[in-house]
Motif scaffolding. Structure first.
Motif, PDB file in Angstrom:
ATOM      1  N   VAL A  81      40.163  20.630  37.224  1.00 32.30           N
ATOM      2  CA  VAL A  81      41.077  21.747  37.467  1.00 32.30           C
ATOM      3  C   VAL A  81      41.406  22.446  36.153  1.00 32.30           C
ATOM      4  CG1 VAL A  81      43.386  22.391  38.278  1.00 32.30           C
ATOM      5  CG2 VAL A  81      42.047  20.688  39.536  1.00 32.30           C
ATOM      6  N   GLY A  82      41.253  23.766  36.152  1.00 34.83           N
ATOM      7  CA  GLY A  82      41.570  24.560  34.977  1.00 34.83           C
ATOM      8  C   GLY A  82      42.869  25.323  35.132  1.00 34.83           C
ATOM      9  N   LEU A  83      43.121  25.856  36.340  1.00 30.85           N
ATOM     10  CA  LEU A  83      44.295  26.687  36.560  1.00 30.85           C
ATOM     11  C   LEU A  83      44.611  26.730  38.044  1.00 30.85           C
ATOM     12  CD1 LEU A  83      46.064  28.653  34.754  1.00 30.85           C
ATOM     13  CD2 LEU A  83      44.682  30.483  35.711  1.00 30.85           C
ATOM     14  N   THR A  84      45.891  26.558  38.372  1.00 30.19           N
ATOM     15  CA  THR A  84      46.344  26.674  39.751  1.00 30.19           C
ATOM     16  C   THR A  84      47.384  27.775  39.801  1.00 30.19           C
ATOM     17  OG1 THR A  84      46.045  24.281  39.998  1.00 30.19           O
ATOM     18  CG2 THR A  84      47.279  25.415  41.729  1.00 30.19           C
ATOM     19  N   LEU A  85      46.991  28.944  40.276  1.00 31.86           N
ATOM     20  CA  LEU A  85      47.930  30.068  40.366  1.00 31.86           C
ATOM     21  C   LEU A  85      48.947  29.799  41.469  1.00 31.86           C
ATOM     22  CD1 LEU A  85      45.430  33.057  40.011  1.00 31.86           C
ATOM     23  CD2 LEU A  85      47.193  32.378  38.367  1.00 31.86           C
ATOM     24  N   THR A  86      50.223  29.972  41.127  1.00 29.62           N
ATOM     25  CA  THR A  86      51.287  29.797  42.119  1.00 29.62           C
ATOM     26  C   THR A  86      51.826  31.146  42.583  1.00 29.62           C
ATOM     27  OG1 THR A  86      52.916  29.530  40.352  1.00 29.62           O
ATOM     28  CG2 THR A  86      51.957  27.515  41.286  1.00 29.62           C
ATOM     29  N   SER A  87      51.621  32.190  41.769  1.00 29.13           N
ATOM     30  CA  SER A  87      51.963  33.560  42.149  1.00 29.13           C
ATOM     31  C   SER A  87      51.120  34.487  41.296  1.00 29.13           C
ATOM     32  CB  SER A  87      53.456  33.841  41.927  1.00 29.13           C
ATOM     33  OG  SER A  87      53.767  33.824  40.545  1.00 29.13           O
ATOM     34  N   ALA A  88      50.897  35.690  41.804  1.00 28.31           N
ATOM     35  CA  ALA A  88      50.095  36.652  41.050  1.00 28.31           C
ATOM     36  C   ALA A  88      50.375  38.053  41.550  1.00 28.31           C
ATOM     37  CB  ALA A  88      48.609  36.336  41.185  1.00 28.31           C
ATOM     38  N   ARG A  89      50.115  39.004  40.664  1.00 25.87           N
ATOM     39  CA  ARG A  89      50.165  40.414  41.022  1.00 25.87           C
ATOM     40  C   ARG A  89      48.964  41.096  40.370  1.00 25.87           C
ATOM     41  NH1 ARG A  89      53.860  39.406  37.125  1.00 25.87           N
ATOM     42  NH2 ARG A  89      53.868  40.756  35.277  1.00 25.87           N
ATOM     43  N   PRO A  90      48.477  42.168  40.972  1.00 22.72           N
ATOM     44  CA  PRO A  90      47.303  42.842  40.406  1.00 22.72           C
ATOM     45  C   PRO A  90      47.590  43.393  39.009  1.00 22.72           C
ATOM     46  CG  PRO A  90      47.768  43.647  42.625  1.00 22.72           C
ATOM     47  CD  PRO A  90      48.923  42.797  42.218  1.00 22.72           C
ATOM     48  N   ASP A  91      46.557  43.396  38.179  1.00 22.60           N
ATOM     49  CA  ASP A  91      46.599  43.957  36.834  1.00 22.60           C
ATOM     50  C   ASP A  91      45.332  44.791  36.677  1.00 22.60           C
ATOM     51  OD1 ASP A  91      47.736  44.121  34.166  1.00 22.60           O
ATOM     52  OD2 ASP A  91      46.109  42.819  33.501  1.00 22.60           O
ATOM     53  N   LYS A  92      45.213  45.556  35.608  1.00 27.45           N
ATOM     54  CA  LYS A  92      44.070  46.465  35.484  1.00 27.45           C
ATOM     55  C   LYS A  92      42.716  45.759  35.498  1.00 27.45           C
ATOM     56  CE  LYS A  92      44.435  46.687  30.499  1.00 27.45           C
ATOM     57  NZ  LYS A  92      44.752  47.462  29.344  1.00 27.45           N
ATOM     58  N   ASN A  93      42.609  44.532  34.973  1.00 31.58           N
ATOM     59  CA  ASN A  93      41.331  43.813  34.951  1.00 31.58           C
ATOM     60  C   ASN A  93      41.328  42.554  35.803  1.00 31.58           C
ATOM     61  OD1 ASN A  93      40.009  45.569  33.110  1.00 31.58           O
ATOM     62  ND2 ASN A  93      41.170  44.643  31.453  1.00 31.58           N
ATOM     63  N   GLY A  94      42.379  42.333  36.546  1.00 30.13           N
ATOM     64  CA  GLY A  94      42.454  41.104  37.330  1.00 30.13           C
ATOM     65  C   GLY A  94      43.854  40.893  37.859  1.00 30.13           C
ATOM     66  N   VAL A  95      44.461  39.765  37.444  1.00 30.51           N
ATOM     67  CA  VAL A  95      45.811  39.445  37.905  1.00 30.51           C
ATOM     68  C   VAL A  95      46.657  38.927  36.744  1.00 30.51           C
ATOM     69  CG1 VAL A  95      45.052  38.892  40.253  1.00 30.51           C
ATOM     70  CG2 VAL A  95      45.253  37.056  38.570  1.00 30.51           C
ATOM     71  N   VAL A  96      47.954  39.050  36.914  1.00 34.54           N
ATOM     72  CA  VAL A  96      48.939  38.416  36.031  1.00 34.54           C
ATOM     73  C   VAL A  96      49.761  37.531  36.946  1.00 34.54           C
ATOM     74  CG1 VAL A  96      51.012  38.790  34.652  1.00 34.54           C
ATOM     75  CG2 VAL A  96      49.038  40.284  34.349  1.00 34.54           C
ATOM     76  N   GLY A  97      49.981  36.292  36.519  1.00 30.99           N
ATOM     77  CA  GLY A  97      50.745  35.414  37.390  1.00 30.99           C
ATOM     78  C   GLY A  97      51.226  34.167  36.704  1.00 30.99           C
ATOM     79  N   ARG A  98      51.792  33.312  37.521  1.00 27.32           N
ATOM     80  CA  ARG A  98      52.264  32.014  37.056  1.00 27.32           C
ATOM     81  C   ARG A  98      51.277  30.955  37.523  1.00 27.32           C
ATOM     82  NH1 ARG A  98      56.626  32.278  34.391  1.00 27.32           N
ATOM     83  NH2 ARG A  98      58.172  33.872  34.769  1.00 27.32           N
ATOM     84  N   ALA A  99      51.178  29.903  36.708  1.00 29.02           N
ATOM     85  CA  ALA A  99      50.266  28.813  37.040  1.00 29.02           C
ATOM     86  C   ALA A  99      50.972  27.482  36.834  1.00 29.02           C
ATOM     87  CB  ALA A  99      49.010  28.885  36.173  1.00 29.02           C
ATOM     88  N   LYS A 100      50.629  26.534  37.675  1.00 28.91           N
ATOM     89  CA  LYS A 100      51.223  25.200  37.613  1.00 28.91           C
ATOM     90  C   LYS A 100      51.040  24.567  36.242  1.00 28.91           C
ATOM     91  CE  LYS A 100      49.455  21.585  39.925  1.00 28.91           C
ATOM     92  NZ  LYS A 100      49.004  20.792  41.070  1.00 28.91           N
ATOM     93  N   GLU A 101      49.911  24.826  35.586  1.00 33.88           N
ATOM     94  CA  GLU A 101      49.582  24.176  34.316  1.00 33.88           C
ATOM     95  C   GLU A 101      50.183  24.864  33.091  1.00 33.88           C
ATOM     96  OE1 GLU A 101      46.603  23.473  37.438  1.00 33.88           O
ATOM     97  OE2 GLU A 101      47.437  25.307  36.595  1.00 33.88           O
ATOM     98  N   ILE A 102      50.839  26.008  33.281  1.00 28.02           N
ATOM     99  CA  ILE A 102      51.325  26.794  32.143  1.00 28.02           C
ATOM    100  C   ILE A 102      52.816  27.075  32.269  1.00 28.02           C
ATOM    101  CG2 ILE A 102      51.126  29.021  30.954  1.00 28.02           C
ATOM    102  CD1 ILE A 102      48.184  29.070  31.815  1.00 28.02           C
ATOM    103  N   ALA A 103      53.571  26.724  31.212  1.00 34.82           N
ATOM    104  CA  ALA A 103      55.009  26.978  31.197  1.00 34.82           C
ATOM    105  C   ALA A 103      55.411  27.969  30.105  1.00 34.82           C
ATOM    106  CB  ALA A 103      55.779  25.668  31.013  1.00 34.82           C
ATOM    107  N   THR A 104      54.572  28.121  29.078  1.00 31.66           N
ATOM    108  CA  THR A 104      54.928  28.984  27.949  1.00 31.66           C
ATOM    109  C   THR A 104      53.803  29.947  27.610  1.00 31.66           C
ATOM    110  OG1 THR A 104      54.017  27.536  26.249  1.00 31.66           O
ATOM    111  CG2 THR A 104      56.299  27.092  26.945  1.00 31.66           C
ATOM    112  N   LYS A 105      54.159  31.011  26.897  1.00 36.14           N
ATOM    113  CA  LYS A 105      53.158  31.973  26.416  1.00 36.14           C
ATOM    114  C   LYS A 105      52.144  31.271  25.522  1.00 36.14           C
ATOM    115  CE  LYS A 105      52.646  36.289  23.773  1.00 36.14           C
ATOM    116  NZ  LYS A 105      51.269  36.321  24.076  1.00 36.14           N
ATOM    117  N   GLU A 106      52.592  30.332  24.711  1.00 43.97           N
ATOM    118  CA  GLU A 106      51.698  29.600  23.804  1.00 43.97           C
ATOM    119  C   GLU A 106      50.662  28.784  24.581  1.00 43.97           C
ATOM    120  OE1 GLU A 106      55.088  31.089  21.850  1.00 43.97           O
ATOM    121  OE2 GLU A 106      55.084  29.660  23.512  1.00 43.97           O
TER     122      GLU A 106
END
Length: 175
Positions: free
Chosen positions: A48-73
């Motif tokens: 598993v690399g990324l599990t999107l929990t929410s997303a919205r369209p962006d110009k080249n794909g999506v921007v969203g939240r993922a289970k594996e990511i909590a910070t910008k870093e």
């Protein structure tokens, strides 16, 4: 673990978005929001690399939240990670359509029916798709443009395609 040939590349992490741990994902799908419906997106090794929990369209794909990511870093640290799904997660193609991954493993046969090799991968170096062919006799792989002239017949159900090698520089066409 799934084998690489059964994985389909659907996106790539482009980095963090904002300061609250959102991630930008470049989508390689016709509909970027489809990334949400595939479930966990996998690394090339099948983990598993990324599990999107929410997303919205962006110009080249999506921007969203993922289970594996909590910070910008954390999002920025995953920049460049290629994301895949299992081939089975995609709908069956319509009649006379196919996924490029379905070509992997097919025999490449010349017009006389002689097996030239097996399709090892489908690559795109920026122009058109190229079929990487592992020669039947062994040795270094070679590339065949995936065009109507070079691959005029596809027999996916039968496990082969017709391969017409382009004339090499310095060679002449047969009379």
């Amino acid at each position: 673990m799934p084998t690489y040939s059964k994985l389909i590349l659907v996106g790539q992490i482009a980095g963090g978005f904002g300061v609250k741990g959102e991630v930008r994902v470049t989508a390689y799908t016709a509909e970027p929001m489809a990334l949400m419906s595939y479930g966990p997106l996998l690394r090339a090794d099948g983990s598993v690399g990324l599990t999107l929990t929410s997303a919205r369209p962006d110009k080249n794909g999506v921007v969203g939240r993922a289970k594996e990511i909590a910070t910008k870093e954390q999002a920025d640290a995953l920049r460049g990670l290629k994301l895949h799904i299992l081939r089975e997660r995609l709908p069956e193609p319509e009649e006379d359509e196919f996924y490029l991954t379905d070509l992997v493993g097919l025999e490449a046969r010349d017009p006389e029916g002689i097996v030239l090799g097996t399709i090892k991968s489908v690559q795109n170096f920026g122009a058109d798709d190229m079929l990487e062919i592992a020669p039947a006799a062994g040795g270094q792989t070679w590339y065949l443009p995936f065009t109507k002239d070079a691959a005029p017949e596809l027999h996916i159900a039968d496990g082969w395609l017709l391969a017409v090698r382009p004339v090499e520089v310095g060679e002449r066409e047969p009379d």
